[in-house]
Design a protein around this motif. Structure first.
Motif, short mmCIF file in Angstrom:
data_model
loop_
_atom_site.label_atom_id
_atom_site.label_comp_id
_atom_site.label_asym_id
_atom_site.label_seq_id
_atom_site.Cartn_x
_atom_site.Cartn_y
_atom_site.Cartn_z
N GLU A 98 40.53 -125.23 20.04
CA GLU A 98 40.24 -124.85 21.26
C GLU A 98 38.75 -125.03 21.71
O GLU A 98 38.33 -125.59 22.68
CB GLU A 98 40.63 -123.58 21.78
CG GLU A 98 42.17 -123.39 21.65
CD GLU A 98 42.68 -122.19 21.87
OE1 GLU A 98 42.32 -121.23 22.86
OE2 GLU A 98 43.52 -121.69 20.88
N GLU A 99 38.03 -124.47 20.76
CA GLU A 99 36.48 -124.86 20.96
C GLU A 99 35.89 -125.16 19.62
O GLU A 99 36.32 -124.92 18.42
CB GLU A 99 35.80 -123.42 21.25
CG GLU A 99 34.39 -123.61 21.82
CD GLU A 99 33.95 -122.02 22.17
OE1 GLU A 99 32.63 -121.87 21.98
OE2 GLU A 99 34.73 -121.45 22.63
N HIS A 143 37.51 -122.90 16.55
CA HIS A 143 37.98 -121.54 17.06
C HIS A 143 39.32 -121.99 17.54
O HIS A 143 39.41 -122.85 18.46
CB HIS A 143 37.00 -120.83 18.09
CG HIS A 143 35.60 -120.73 17.74
ND1 HIS A 143 35.15 -120.02 16.87
CD2 HIS A 143 34.45 -121.41 18.11
CE1 HIS A 143 34.02 -119.73 16.65
NE2 HIS A 143 33.41 -120.64 17.32
N TYR A 144 40.27 -121.08 17.29
CA TYR A 144 41.75 -121.12 17.91
C TYR A 144 41.93 -119.76 18.20
O TYR A 144 42.40 -118.84 17.97
CB TYR A 144 42.67 -121.21 16.65
CG TYR A 144 42.74 -122.79 15.99
CD1 TYR A 144 43.33 -123.85 16.40
CD2 TYR A 144 41.69 -123.03 14.72
CE1 TYR A 144 43.04 -125.03 16.13
CE2 TYR A 144 41.69 -124.14 14.16
CZ TYR A 144 42.46 -125.29 14.82
OH TYR A 144 42.31 -126.49 14.12
N TRP A 145 41.52 -119.75 19.57
CA TRP A 145 41.42 -118.24 20.05
C TRP A 145 42.76 -117.76 20.63
O TRP A 145 42.95 -116.63 20.56
CB TRP A 145 40.53 -118.36 21.57
CG TRP A 145 39.08 -118.85 21.52
CD1 TRP A 145 38.52 -119.90 22.26
CD2 TRP A 145 38.26 -118.22 20.82
NE1 TRP A 145 37.36 -119.97 21.93
CE2 TRP A 145 37.04 -118.89 21.00
CE3 TRP A 145 37.91 -116.90 20.03
CZ2 TRP A 145 35.66 -118.65 20.23
CZ3 TRP A 145 36.84 -116.74 19.41
CH2 TRP A 145 35.86 -117.56 19.60
N ASN A 146 43.69 -118.61 20.79
CA ASN A 146 45.13 -118.15 20.96
C ASN A 146 45.74 -117.54 19.72
O ASN A 146 46.74 -116.82 19.76
CB ASN A 146 46.05 -119.22 21.64
CG ASN A 146 46.03 -120.40 20.69
OD1 ASN A 146 45.23 -120.78 19.93
ND2 ASN A 146 47.26 -121.17 20.82
N SER A 151 39.21 -118.04 13.55
CA SER A 151 37.82 -119.04 13.70
C SER A 151 37.83 -119.56 12.01
O SER A 151 37.92 -118.79 11.08
CB SER A 151 36.63 -118.50 14.08
OG SER A 151 36.94 -118.09 15.47
N GLY A 192 43.75 -116.29 17.35
CA GLY A 192 42.78 -115.33 16.71
C GLY A 192 42.00 -115.62 15.47
O GLY A 192 41.96 -114.79 14.58
#
Length: 140
Positions: free
Chosen positions: A33-34, A49-52, A56, A54
Motif C-alpha cells: 500500500e505504501e 507497508h501493508y497497512w491493512n 511492514s 498490519g
C-alpha cells in the motif's frame, strides 16, 4: 489479516522467509500500500507497508534488497502460539522470558529487545504495539 500468521524467529513469518525477493513477497501479499525509501547513511533501505495486514517489510541494500526485517502490528499474529499485540509490557515480557530465547533488556523507554534472537518489542501506552524481528546472526 486474512489468515493466521505466526512468527518464526530467525526465519520469517509463516510462509514468508527472510531472504525473499520483492517479487516473491508481492506474489504472496500483492503490491504494498505504501513504499518508503530510507537513507540509512551508509546504505539504502526500502520499506513495504501493508497497512491493512498490519505488516511492514524491509529490504536493505546490504542484503541485496532481499527481505531482512519484518514488523507486525496485527493482533492476529502469534509468537509461540500466543497473540501478544495488545498485552501489557509486564505480561508480554514475562511470557517471552519463559520461552528460552535469552534475556530481555530495555532498548528504550518504549522498547524491549531479545538480542539473542533479533527480536524487538515496541510499546505504546504500556501495551505491545509492534513486534520486529530479523534473521538470527550466527558466528561461524
Amino acid at each position: 489479516m486474512s489468515k493466521a500468521q505466526h512468527i518464526m524467529l530467525g526465519k520469517g513469518l509463516a510462509d514468508l522467509p527472510f531472504g525473499a525477493t520483492r517479487d516473491e513477497v508481492s506474489a504472496i501479499f500483492g503490491e504494498p500500500e505504501e513504499v518508503d525509501q530510507i537513507d540509512l547513511g551508509d546504505e539504502e533501505s526500502i520499506a513495504w507497508h501493508y497497512w491493512n495486514l498490519g505488516i511492514s517489510l524491509n529490504f536493505d541494500e546490504s542484503e541485496n534488497y532481499q527481505l531482512c526485517t519484518i514488523e507486525v502490528a496485527s493482533p492476529e499474529v502469534t509468537l509461540f502460539g500466543k497473540q501478544l499485540i495488545g498485552l501489557k509490557r509486564d505480561e508480554a515480557v514475562a511470557f517471552l522470558d519463559g520461552q528460552n530465547i535469552g534475556a530481555s533488556k530495555p532498548e528504550t523507554s518504549r522498547g524491549v529487545m531479545y538480542e539473542d534472537v533479533e527480536l524487538y518489542l515496541w510499546f505504546n501506552g504500556g501495551e505491545l504495539a509492534e513486534i520486529q524481528w530479523g534473521p538470527i546472526e550466527t558466528d561461524l
